[in-house]
Design an enzyme around this catalytic site. Structure first.
Site, PDB file in Angstrom:
ATOM      1  CG  ASP A  69       9.879   9.012 -22.201  1.00 56.07           C
ATOM      2  OD1 ASP A  69      11.153   9.084 -21.807  1.00 56.07           O
ATOM      3  OD2 ASP A  69       9.202   9.824 -21.924  1.00 56.07           O
ATOM      4  CG  HIS A  73       9.434  16.011 -16.902  1.00 58.86           C
ATOM      5  ND1 HIS A  73       8.984  14.493 -16.845  1.00 58.86           N
ATOM      6  CD2 HIS A  73      10.618  15.926 -17.345  1.00 58.86           C
ATOM      7  CE1 HIS A  73      10.004  13.849 -17.699  1.00 58.86           C
ATOM      8  NE2 HIS A  73      11.185  14.518 -17.764  1.00 58.86           N
ATOM      9  CG  HIS A 102      -2.046   0.992   1.276  1.00 63.96           C
ATOM     10  ND1 HIS A 102      -2.783   1.142   2.295  1.00 63.96           N
ATOM     11  CD2 HIS A 102      -2.736   1.367  -0.035  1.00 63.96           C
ATOM     12  CE1 HIS A 102      -3.689   2.152   1.850  1.00 63.96           C
ATOM     13  NE2 HIS A 102      -3.713   2.282   0.616  1.00 63.96           N
ATOM     14  CE1 TYR A 138       7.930  16.946 -19.796  1.00 62.11           C
ATOM     15  CE2 TYR A 138       7.387  17.476 -22.275  1.00 62.11           C
ATOM     16  CZ  TYR A 138       8.163  17.678 -20.954  1.00 62.11           C
ATOM     17  OH  TYR A 138       9.108  18.582 -21.244  1.00 62.11           O
ATOM     18  CB  SER A 139       5.295   8.710 -22.727  1.00 62.22           C
ATOM     19  OG  SER A 139       4.510   9.280 -23.786  1.00 62.22           O
ATOM     20  CG  ASN A 140       8.139   9.523 -18.418  1.00 55.91           C
ATOM     21  OD1 ASN A 140       8.707   8.544 -18.632  1.00 55.91           O
ATOM     22  ND2 ASN A 140       8.377  10.839 -18.862  1.00 55.91           N
TER      23      ASN A 140
END
EC number: 5.4.99.62
Length: 130
Positions: free
Chosen positions: A28, A97, A20, A119-121
């Site tokens: 990326d 970011h 938890h 920004y594919s995170n």
């Protein structure tokens, strides 16, 4: 042989180990990963596997209560944001970011995909199933 969706040994291990509030990063190919963070490198070539494909598979096995995305995705990659929002039914927190990069040191692991879009995170915060 494992019957579930995720068959990668390291990825299965980290999902099983999540407690938890633990964090798991997926991102990326260009995301800088701190030296002390466990990097599970799934990247084979450009966009293989894609960020969305990996995210879908992880979400099929991990209980998530909240996610964190880079604020910049709103303007720099709105199409990816739209796809993420279609998959996620939990609160989304937007952070700078640079903060996300720093927060990678708090994750159980970072899963590197072959994704080549900005920004594919995402940081997934683990929930409980009860």
């Amino acid at each position: 042989m494992k019957k579930g969706t995720v068959i990668n040994t390291q990825l299965s291990q980290v999902i099983a180990d999540m407690g938890h509030f633990d964090l798991l990063g997926i991102g990326d190919a260009g995301m800088p990963v701190p030296e002390d963070t466990w990097k599970i490198d799934l990247a084979v070539s450009k966009n293989l596997p894609s960020f969305i494909d990996v995210l879908k598979n992880v979400l099929s096995e991990l209980q998530v209560q909240k996610v964190y995305l880079a604020e910049e995705i709103k303007t720099e990659n709105p199409e990816q944001l739209k796809q993420i929002q279609q998959l996620i039914d939990v609160p989304i927190a937007f952070i700078p970011h640079d903060q996300m990069k720093q927060d990678l040191s708090k994750t159980k692991a970072f899963v590197r995909t072959g994704e080549m879009t900005p920004y594919s995170n995402i940081l997934l915060e683990s929930g409980v199933v009860f």
